[in-house]
Design a protein around this motif. Structure first.
Motif, PDB file in Angstrom:
ATOM      1  N   GLU A   1     -15.159  -7.785 -15.944  1.00  0.00           N
ATOM      2  CA  GLU A   1     -15.779  -7.022 -14.750  1.00  0.00           C
ATOM      3  C   GLU A   1     -14.764  -6.347 -13.981  1.00  0.00           C
ATOM      4  O   GLU A   1     -13.603  -6.720 -14.216  1.00  0.00           O
ATOM      5  CB  GLU A   1     -16.576  -8.301 -14.014  1.00  0.00           C
ATOM      6  CG  GLU A   1     -15.657  -9.544 -13.436  1.00  0.00           C
ATOM      7  CD  GLU A   1     -16.171 -10.379 -12.744  1.00  0.00           C
ATOM      8  OE1 GLU A   1     -17.461 -10.102 -12.750  1.00  0.00           O
ATOM      9  OE2 GLU A   1     -15.561 -11.162 -12.138  1.00  0.00           O
ATOM     10  N   ASN A   2     -15.191  -5.505 -13.182  1.00  0.00           N
ATOM     11  CA  ASN A   2     -14.175  -4.904 -11.940  1.00  0.00           C
ATOM     12  C   ASN A   2     -13.252  -5.771 -11.427  1.00  0.00           C
ATOM     13  O   ASN A   2     -14.174  -6.586 -10.575  1.00  0.00           O
ATOM     14  CB  ASN A   2     -15.268  -3.828 -11.422  1.00  0.00           C
ATOM     15  CG  ASN A   2     -15.815  -2.823 -12.240  1.00  0.00           C
ATOM     16  OD1 ASN A   2     -15.716  -2.744 -13.499  1.00  0.00           O
ATOM     17  ND2 ASN A   2     -16.338  -1.976 -11.633  1.00  0.00           N
ATOM     18  N   GLU A   3     -12.176  -5.721 -11.340  1.00  0.00           N
ATOM     19  CA  GLU A   3     -11.443  -6.734 -10.454  1.00  0.00           C
ATOM     20  C   GLU A   3     -10.065  -6.101 -10.175  1.00  0.00           C
ATOM     21  O   GLU A   3      -9.479  -5.262 -10.984  1.00  0.00           O
ATOM     22  CB  GLU A   3     -11.691  -8.143 -10.774  1.00  0.00           C
ATOM     23  CG  GLU A   3     -10.878  -8.197 -12.248  1.00  0.00           C
ATOM     24  CD  GLU A   3     -11.156  -9.687 -12.666  1.00  0.00           C
ATOM     25  OE1 GLU A   3     -11.234 -10.669 -12.028  1.00  0.00           O
ATOM     26  OE2 GLU A   3     -11.436  -9.895 -13.945  1.00  0.00           O
ATOM     27  N   LYS A   4      -9.614  -6.685  -9.095  1.00  0.00           N
ATOM     28  CA  LYS A   4      -7.847  -6.268  -8.950  1.00  0.00           C
ATOM     29  C   LYS A   4      -7.385  -7.319  -9.678  1.00  0.00           C
ATOM     30  O   LYS A   4      -7.350  -8.519  -9.565  1.00  0.00           O
ATOM     31  CB  LYS A   4      -7.588  -6.523  -7.418  1.00  0.00           C
ATOM     32  CG  LYS A   4      -6.296  -6.272  -7.090  1.00  0.00           C
ATOM     33  CD  LYS A   4      -6.045  -6.146  -5.505  1.00  0.00           C
ATOM     34  CE  LYS A   4      -4.640  -5.575  -5.388  1.00  0.00           C
ATOM     35  NZ  LYS A   4      -4.260  -5.765  -3.795  1.00  0.00           N
ATOM     36  N   ILE A   5      -6.383  -6.695 -10.358  1.00  0.00           N
ATOM     37  CA  ILE A   5      -5.359  -7.469 -11.245  1.00  0.00           C
ATOM     38  C   ILE A   5      -3.780  -7.227 -10.860  1.00  0.00           C
ATOM     39  O   ILE A   5      -3.512  -6.133 -10.227  1.00  0.00           O
ATOM     40  CB  ILE A   5      -5.419  -7.145 -12.847  1.00  0.00           C
ATOM     41  CG1 ILE A   5      -4.879  -5.615 -13.053  1.00  0.00           C
ATOM     42  CG2 ILE A   5      -7.181  -7.272 -13.328  1.00  0.00           C
ATOM     43  CD1 ILE A   5      -3.738  -5.763 -13.925  1.00  0.00           C
ATOM     44  N   LEU A   6      -3.072  -8.185 -11.172  1.00  0.00           N
ATOM     45  CA  LEU A   6      -1.597  -7.977 -10.929  1.00  0.00           C
ATOM     46  C   LEU A   6      -0.815  -8.592 -12.304  1.00  0.00           C
ATOM     47  O   LEU A   6      -1.119  -9.468 -12.645  1.00  0.00           O
ATOM     48  CB  LEU A   6      -0.934  -8.994  -9.949  1.00  0.00           C
ATOM     49  CG  LEU A   6       0.314  -8.905  -9.731  1.00  0.00           C
ATOM     50  CD1 LEU A   6       1.164  -7.668  -9.186  1.00  0.00           C
ATOM     51  CD2 LEU A   6       0.617 -10.320  -8.701  1.00  0.00           C
TER      52      LEU A   6
ATOM     53  N   THR B   1      -0.678  -3.003 -10.420  1.00  0.00           N
ATOM     54  CA  THR B   1      -1.274  -3.935  -9.213  1.00  0.00           C
ATOM     55  C   THR B   1      -2.362  -3.115  -8.598  1.00  0.00           C
ATOM     56  O   THR B   1      -1.947  -2.229  -7.601  1.00  0.00           O
ATOM     57  CB  THR B   1      -0.186  -4.443  -8.101  1.00  0.00           C
ATOM     58  OG1 THR B   1      -0.940  -5.010  -7.293  1.00  0.00           O
ATOM     59  CG2 THR B   1       0.545  -3.222  -7.768  1.00  0.00           C
ATOM     60  N   GLU B   2      -3.715  -3.108  -9.063  1.00  0.00           N
ATOM     61  CA  GLU B   2      -4.651  -2.252  -8.555  1.00  0.00           C
ATOM     62  C   GLU B   2      -6.013  -2.748  -9.323  1.00  0.00           C
ATOM     63  O   GLU B   2      -6.219  -3.813  -9.976  1.00  0.00           O
ATOM     64  CB  GLU B   2      -4.336  -0.644  -9.194  1.00  0.00           C
ATOM     65  CG  GLU B   2      -4.420  -0.860 -10.571  1.00  0.00           C
ATOM     66  CD  GLU B   2      -4.069   0.803 -11.044  1.00  0.00           C
ATOM     67  OE1 GLU B   2      -4.998   1.529 -11.098  1.00  0.00           O
ATOM     68  OE2 GLU B   2      -3.065   0.879 -11.568  1.00  0.00           O
ATOM     69  N   ILE B   3      -6.905  -2.238  -8.710  1.00  0.00           N
ATOM     70  CA  ILE B   3      -8.463  -2.405  -9.105  1.00  0.00           C
ATOM     71  C   ILE B   3      -8.850  -1.754 -10.335  1.00  0.00           C
ATOM     72  O   ILE B   3      -8.536  -0.484 -10.369  1.00  0.00           O
ATOM     73  CB  ILE B   3      -9.407  -2.107  -7.795  1.00  0.00           C
ATOM     74  CG1 ILE B   3      -9.067  -3.123  -6.743  1.00  0.00           C
ATOM     75  CG2 ILE B   3     -10.803  -2.535  -8.590  1.00  0.00           C
ATOM     76  CD1 ILE B   3     -10.172  -2.906  -5.415  1.00  0.00           C
ATOM     77  N   LEU B   4      -9.187  -2.706 -11.383  1.00  0.00           N
ATOM     78  CA  LEU B   4      -9.667  -1.882 -12.803  1.00  0.00           C
ATOM     79  C   LEU B   4     -10.974  -2.105 -13.062  1.00  0.00           C
ATOM     80  O   LEU B   4     -11.530  -3.138 -12.672  1.00  0.00           O
ATOM     81  CB  LEU B   4      -8.595  -2.292 -13.780  1.00  0.00           C
ATOM     82  CG  LEU B   4      -7.296  -1.983 -13.790  1.00  0.00           C
ATOM     83  CD1 LEU B   4      -6.568  -2.605 -14.954  1.00  0.00           C
ATOM     84  CD2 LEU B   4      -6.613  -0.559 -13.492  1.00  0.00           C
TER      85      LEU B   4
ATOM     86  N   GLY C   1       0.864  -1.357   0.077  1.00  0.00           N
ATOM     87  CA  GLY C   1       0.054  -0.075  -0.137  1.00  0.00           C
ATOM     88  C   GLY C   1       0.712   1.328  -0.085  1.00  0.00           C
ATOM     89  O   GLY C   1       0.394   2.338   0.447  1.00  0.00           O
ATOM     90  N   LEU C   2       2.146   1.198  -0.578  1.00  0.00           N
ATOM     91  CA  LEU C   2       3.036   2.352  -0.592  1.00  0.00           C
ATOM     92  C   LEU C   2       2.431   3.415  -1.643  1.00  0.00           C
ATOM     93  O   LEU C   2       1.784   2.937  -2.623  1.00  0.00           O
ATOM     94  CB  LEU C   2       4.286   2.063  -0.885  1.00  0.00           C
ATOM     95  CG  LEU C   2       5.072   1.180   0.100  1.00  0.00           C
ATOM     96  CD1 LEU C   2       6.512   0.737  -0.101  1.00  0.00           C
ATOM     97  CD2 LEU C   2       5.269   1.966   1.779  1.00  0.00           C
TER      98      LEU C   2
ATOM     99  N   CYS D   1       5.098 -12.780 -19.434  1.00  0.00           N
ATOM    100  CA  CYS D   1       4.312 -11.886 -18.902  1.00  0.00           C
ATOM    101  C   CYS D   1       3.278 -12.587 -18.180  1.00  0.00           C
ATOM    102  O   CYS D   1       2.611 -13.599 -19.023  1.00  0.00           O
ATOM    103  CB  CYS D   1       3.953 -10.820 -19.901  1.00  0.00           C
ATOM    104  SG  CYS D   1       2.802  -9.507 -19.361  1.00  0.00           S
ATOM    105  N   VAL D   2       2.806 -12.133 -16.963  1.00  0.00           N
ATOM    106  CA  VAL D   2       1.627 -12.929 -16.153  1.00  0.00           C
ATOM    107  C   VAL D   2       0.694 -12.088 -15.879  1.00  0.00           C
ATOM    108  O   VAL D   2       1.163 -10.983 -15.141  1.00  0.00           O
ATOM    109  CB  VAL D   2       2.294 -13.697 -15.025  1.00  0.00           C
ATOM    110  CG1 VAL D   2       1.274 -14.370 -14.238  1.00  0.00           C
ATOM    111  CG2 VAL D   2       3.400 -14.674 -15.418  1.00  0.00           C
ATOM    112  N   LEU D   3      -0.469 -12.335 -16.115  1.00  0.00           N
ATOM    113  CA  LEU D   3      -1.774 -11.479 -15.943  1.00  0.00           C
ATOM    114  C   LEU D   3      -2.754 -12.428 -14.682  1.00  0.00           C
ATOM    115  O   LEU D   3      -3.099 -13.456 -15.027  1.00  0.00           O
ATOM    116  CB  LEU D   3      -2.349 -11.179 -16.899  1.00  0.00           C
ATOM    117  CG  LEU D   3      -3.861 -10.515 -16.708  1.00  0.00           C
ATOM    118  CD1 LEU D   3      -3.629  -9.023 -15.908  1.00  0.00           C
ATOM    119  CD2 LEU D   3      -4.849 -10.380 -17.904  1.00  0.00           C
ATOM    120  N   LYS D   4      -2.662 -11.844 -13.541  1.00  0.00           N
ATOM    121  CA  LYS D   4      -3.550 -12.583 -12.506  1.00  0.00           C
ATOM    122  C   LYS D   4      -4.931 -11.763 -12.317  1.00  0.00           C
ATOM    123  O   LYS D   4      -4.498 -10.396 -12.002  1.00  0.00           O
ATOM    124  CB  LYS D   4      -2.842 -12.791 -11.180  1.00  0.00           C
ATOM    125  CG  LYS D   4      -1.487 -13.659 -11.398  1.00  0.00           C
ATOM    126  CD  LYS D   4      -0.979 -13.721 -10.078  1.00  0.00           C
ATOM    127  CE  LYS D   4       0.273 -14.516  -9.985  1.00  0.00           C
ATOM    128  NZ  LYS D   4       1.048 -14.931  -8.783  1.00  0.00           N
TER     129      LYS D   4
END
Length: 220
Positions: A154-159, A175-178, A86-87, A204-207
């Motif tokens: 849909e809206n979700e947090k991704i990395l 790394t945030e909610i989009l 959370g920096l 490249c990795v998308l979670k």
């Protein structure tokens, strides 16, 4: 001990023992992130050296060099790592550590600093999105930069991260909610210290939620 007078010397007393206190612990040495590192993820891990005879460690993280604005002030840490999240983006942080045992506390280590990455700019537009996933990165292979495209239903947090071929993390891009939509992210071929990576194959990795998508990217 025995006692002596003109009449003679007494027998020795019963024996007792004692143990001296341990020495003060040595001062820890900071390890990661490297001093003055840049482009550090807003979720990162701080590491320092293990100190013999230390029972615990105290950690301070601040946005000021005099540590008057502490965002972390933790004591009694048993491990030699600390996960911080959370920096703020594009912000310089200062950190130091000391060790302690029953004899007392060591001096604080030298102060190191690191600067978090600038928030990644993403472009997006709502469209017909039936499933999440990658579109092929372009150009690929690339020399200076490549554009990574993905979609979210849909809206979700991704990395979104880059790894080398042996699975070691190289760079966290997002790394945030989009919101639901189509996104484009540019990778300039640098690692989390801002240093250009070597030529070779990267993953490249998308979670997204419970899903993980990967694609190979080749740097020339």
């Amino acid at each position: 001990v025995s006692a002596t007078n003109v009449a003679g010397t007494s027998e020795l007393s019963t024996a007792r023992g004692f143990t001296t206190i341990v020495a003060l612990p040595e001062t820890p040495v900071l390890a990661e992130p490297a001093n003055n590192a840049i482009n550090i993820s807003t979720d990162t891990i701080l590491k320092w050296s293990s100190v013999p005879d230390a029972d615990s460690y105290s950690l301070q993280v601040s946005t000021t060099t005099d540590f008057s604005a502490l965002i972390v002030d933790e004591s009694n840490l048993a491990a030699t790592t600390y996960s911080i999240s959370g920096l703020e983006y594009n912000t310089t942080y200062y950190w130091r550590i000391n060790a302690k045992n029953v004899a007392g506390e060591s001096n604080y280590s030298s102060e190191w600093s690191f600067t978090t990455a600038t928030a990644t700019a993403v472009g997006w537009g709502i469209g017909s999105l039936n499933e999440s996933g990658f579109q092929p990165a372009y150009p690929n292979p690339f020399k200076n930069e490549t554009i990574i495209k993905f979609r979210l239903p849909e809206n979700e947090k991704i990395l979104l991260s880059i790894y080398n071929i042996v699975g070691q993390p190289v760079r966290v891009l997002v790394t945030e909610i989009l919101f639901a939509g189509e996104y484009t992210v540019t990778w300039d071929g640098s690692n989390h210290y801002g240093i250009p990576v070597e030529s070779g194959l990267y993953i490249c990795v998308l979670k997204t939620g419970n899903n993980v998508f990967t694609q190979k990217i080749l740097r020339k």
